[in-house]
Design an enzyme around this catalytic site. Structure first.
Site, mmCIF file in Angstrom:
data_model
loop_
_atom_site.group_PDB
_atom_site.id
_atom_site.type_symbol
_atom_site.label_atom_id
_atom_site.label_comp_id
_atom_site.label_asym_id
_atom_site.label_seq_id
_atom_site.Cartn_x
_atom_site.Cartn_y
_atom_site.Cartn_z
ATOM 1 N N ILE A 1 1.123 -1.113 -0.116
ATOM 2 C CA ILE A 1 -0.213 -0.163 -0.057
ATOM 3 C C ILE A 1 1.265 0.878 -0.079
ATOM 4 C CG2 ILE A 1 -1.993 1.328 1.129
ATOM 5 C CD1 ILE A 1 -2.466 -2.016 2.594
ATOM 6 N N ALA B 1 -2.491 0.781 -4.472
ATOM 7 C CA ALA B 1 -2.089 -0.032 -3.727
ATOM 8 C C ALA B 1 -2.014 -1.189 -4.569
ATOM 9 C CB ALA B 1 -3.105 -0.951 -2.980
ATOM 10 N N GLY C 1 10.123 2.795 5.457
ATOM 11 C CA GLY C 1 9.497 2.124 5.604
ATOM 12 C C GLY C 1 9.178 0.473 5.044
ATOM 13 N N ASP D 1 8.123 -0.263 2.196
ATOM 14 C CA ASP D 1 9.340 -0.902 0.997
ATOM 15 C C ASP D 1 9.944 -0.976 0.337
ATOM 16 O OD1 ASP D 1 8.942 1.383 1.806
ATOM 17 O OD2 ASP D 1 8.621 2.743 -0.104
#
Length: 246
Positions: free
Chosen positions: A8, A13, A94, A96
């Protein structure tokens, strides 16, 4: 084993459906209900949700009664991961960035790696000996153009140019528009090449992995050999999920 991961992000997303260790399908969803439909169709046994753009719990709640195994909500600094994390503030890292590093470490075991994730922000992160060391975060291409308009009185708001126009973009802009595009796009390329060059001086056996939505723009503009894997974050999230469910 069929598994599903969801990244997300600030822009979208994105999901990845894995059959065993292979990415079988990827796409984007706009709502938790759409994610539930994807999970039902895939018959996902386990799911991992990771967000850098708000709480993931509403997405997790939508999977009630659909997933037969675990629904893992990634928490920075708390969820176990398959690589070590030397970041001084792991709770602020994060998902990611860490997922991309985990994916790169899985693909290139034992090699020093710089991961360039070119998305909303451009992240250049270093992985050494299966350890996430750290890196840099800078504005992405769109953000650079938006910021020049937002923080000035007269500079226009520009969209990213088409692929063909970007390919022909001169170093020296001859009007305000092309000067802004050169500064934002050519400047970003010079910045990333500078980081990679410096890291290569420190680690001669360095591998460079490029990912993210703007990877295609950077692919032909970065110096030296690079590996391009646009779905690297999804692959890394899958490795984290496997690490948590065995």
């Amino acid at each position: 084993m069929t598994t599903l991961v969801l990244d997300i992000g600030n822009t979208a997303a994105k999901y990845g459906c894995f059959r065993g260790s292979a990415l079988a399908e990827s796409g984007s969803v706009a709502t938790p209900a759409e994610l539930r439909a994807v999970a039902e169709q895939a018959k996902a046994e386990h799911v991992l949700l990771a967000s850098v753009a708000g709480p993931a719990e509403p997405w997790a709640n939508a999977l009630g009664g659909v997933v037969s195994g675990k629904v893992v909500v990634y928490e920075s600094g708390k969820t176990p991961v398959p690589i070590a994390n030397a970041y001084a503030t792991p709770h602020t890292l994060g998902a990611d960035r860490l997922a991309a590093a985990a994916g790169a470490a899985y693909l290139l075991p034992g090699r020093p790696v710089v991961v360039i994730d070119a998305g909303t922000c451009i992240k250049c992160d270093l992985v050494l000996n299966n350890i996430f060391v750290g890196g840099s975060i800078a504005p992405g291409l769109r953000m650079r153009l938006q910021a020049m308009h937002h923080y000035t009185g007269r500079l226009p708001e520009l969209l990213l140019p088409s692929t063909s126009e970007a390919a022909a973009l001169a170093l020296c802009g001859t009007d305000t528009r092309t000067a802004m595009l050169s500064g934002a796009l050519n400047g970003a390329v010079a910045e990333v090449n500078g980081f990679v060059s410096s890291y290569r001086q420190q680690h001669p056996n360095l591998a460079v992995v490029l990912a993210g939505g703007d990877a295609a723009f950077f692919e032909s503009r970065l110096k030296g050999h690079i590996f391009v894997l646009t779905e690297l974050v999804l692959l890394g999230l899958h490795r984290i999920l496997v690490h948590n469910v065995g």
